[in-house]
Motif scaffolding. Structure first.
Motif, PDB file in Angstrom:
ATOM      1  N   PHE A  13     -73.270  28.152 -15.714  1.00 29.89           N
ATOM      2  CA  PHE A  13     -73.667  26.626 -15.447  1.00 29.89           C
ATOM      3  C   PHE A  13     -72.467  26.620 -15.909  1.00 29.89           C
ATOM      4  O   PHE A  13     -71.785  25.610 -15.471  1.00 29.89           O
ATOM      5  N   SER A  16     -70.116  26.463 -12.747  1.00 29.04           N
ATOM      6  CA  SER A  16     -70.261  26.051 -11.937  1.00 29.04           C
ATOM      7  C   SER A  16     -70.059  24.410 -12.062  1.00 29.04           C
ATOM      8  O   SER A  16     -69.570  23.502 -10.705  1.00 29.04           O
ATOM      9  N   PHE A  17     -69.423  23.955 -13.116  1.00 36.60           N
ATOM     10  CA  PHE A  17     -69.163  22.421 -13.478  1.00 36.60           C
ATOM     11  C   PHE A  17     -67.873  22.218 -13.361  1.00 36.60           C
ATOM     12  O   PHE A  17     -67.273  21.648 -13.330  1.00 36.60           O
ATOM     13  N   GLY A  27     -68.789  26.293  -7.104  1.00 33.63           N
ATOM     14  CA  GLY A  27     -69.404  26.106  -8.144  1.00 33.63           C
ATOM     15  C   GLY A  27     -71.272  26.007  -8.297  1.00 33.63           C
ATOM     16  O   GLY A  27     -71.630  26.548  -8.733  1.00 33.63           O
ATOM     17  N   VAL A  28     -71.281  26.161  -5.849  1.00 29.50           N
ATOM     18  CA  VAL A  28     -73.016  25.985  -6.174  1.00 29.50           C
ATOM     19  C   VAL A  28     -73.273  27.428  -6.220  1.00 29.50           C
ATOM     20  O   VAL A  28     -74.591  27.687  -6.791  1.00 29.50           O
ATOM     21  N   LEU A  31     -73.685  28.501  -9.876  1.00 25.31           N
ATOM     22  CA  LEU A  31     -74.974  27.513 -10.333  1.00 25.31           C
ATOM     23  C   LEU A  31     -76.459  28.305 -10.094  1.00 25.31           C
ATOM     24  O   LEU A  31     -77.209  28.857 -10.372  1.00 25.31           O
ATOM     25  N   GLY A  34     -77.151  31.496 -11.629  1.00 22.22           N
ATOM     26  CA  GLY A  34     -77.414  31.639 -13.193  1.00 22.22           C
ATOM     27  C   GLY A  34     -78.961  31.837 -12.719  1.00 22.22           C
ATOM     28  O   GLY A  34     -79.166  32.691 -13.734  1.00 22.22           O
ATOM     29  N   GLN A  55     -84.755  24.268  -5.523  1.00 23.24           N
ATOM     30  CA  GLN A  55     -83.900  23.659  -5.651  1.00 23.24           C
ATOM     31  C   GLN A  55     -82.776  24.052  -4.248  1.00 23.24           C
ATOM     32  O   GLN A  55     -81.745  23.634  -4.306  1.00 23.24           O
ATOM     33  N   LYS A 144     -72.017  15.015  -7.318  1.00 21.58           N
ATOM     34  CA  LYS A 144     -72.992  16.491  -7.337  1.00 21.58           C
ATOM     35  C   LYS A 144     -73.078  16.680  -9.208  1.00 21.58           C
ATOM     36  O   LYS A 144     -73.420  17.412  -9.550  1.00 21.58           O
ATOM     37  N   GLN A 148     -76.075  18.786  -9.755  1.00 17.49           N
ATOM     38  CA  GLN A 148     -76.057  19.963 -10.728  1.00 17.49           C
ATOM     39  C   GLN A 148     -76.979  19.743 -11.988  1.00 17.49           C
ATOM     40  O   GLN A 148     -77.565  21.037 -12.650  1.00 17.49           O
ATOM     41  N   MET A 151     -80.180  19.689 -12.016  1.00 19.47           N
ATOM     42  CA  MET A 151     -81.296  21.556 -11.342  1.00 19.47           C
ATOM     43  C   MET A 151     -80.828  22.213 -12.274  1.00 19.47           C
ATOM     44  O   MET A 151     -82.447  23.566 -12.998  1.00 19.47           O
ATOM     45  N   ILE A 152     -80.056  21.721 -13.287  1.00 25.03           N
ATOM     46  CA  ILE A 152     -79.857  23.033 -15.050  1.00 25.03           C
ATOM     47  C   ILE A 152     -81.260  22.375 -15.553  1.00 25.03           C
ATOM     48  O   ILE A 152     -81.906  23.002 -16.464  1.00 25.03           O
TER      49      ILE A 152
END
Length: 160
Positions: A13, A16-17, A27-28, A31, A34, A55, A144, A148, A151-152
């Motif tokens: 994660f 991804s950032f 990054g995707v 993510l 993960g 997702q 984004k 993200q 999503m997390i």
């Protein structure tokens, strides 16, 4: 051992950032990676069709946000396709030439050079497009980053 598993997932994660700032890092993929690592190390059971549908929608939004923010930033400030391409190339090359600052300077210089050389625009117009490319990039990173983060958070709501 469970702590090590969670650290691996959190590392995915985190990377991804980092991909928000260094676009060469996918990054995707990190993510979603993960989520998959969680499934492999713990269980895929919490991930039903609704989880994957939501997702997937947000993955599409991530790709769209990147493109649309750059397009909007450059176009809003009078840029053309050449400016968009120059900005995109600068975004990829900039961080390698000028670490850290290159992420801002790269798209700016790329858009300015493209507008100057390809569209034969004046310096002031080209500089304005360069500013638009930076505005677009910053808007993209913020958008984004929020997607993200959502999503997390949704991932943790499902698995905990």
């Amino acid at each position: 051992m469970e702590l090590v598993y969670w650290l691996i997932i959190l590392l995915f994660f985190l990377v991804s950032f980092v991909g928000l700032i260094y676009p060469i890092i996918p990054g995707v993929l990190f993510l979603v990676g993960g989520f998959i690592v969680y499934g492999l190390l713990f269980s895929f059971e919490p991930f039903n069709w609704l989880f994957w549908s939501i997702q997937s929608l947000f993955v599409l939004l991530l790709f769209g946000a990147d493109y649309l923010a750059n397009l909007f930033g450059v176009k809003k400030f009078g840029g053309t396709k050449a400016g968009i391409w120059g900005s995109s190339i600068g975004l990829l090359v900039g961080p390698f030439i000028i670490p850290i600052l290159g992420i801002i300077v790269g798209p700016f210089i790329g858009a300015v050079i493209a507008e100057l050389l390809i569209n034969k625009r004046g310096l002031n117009e080209s500089l304005k497009v360069g500013v638009g490319s930076v505005v677009g990039f910053i808007s993209s990173v913020i958008t984004k980053g929020l997607i993200q983060l959502f999503m997390i958070v949704y991932f943790f709501l499902v698995v905990l």
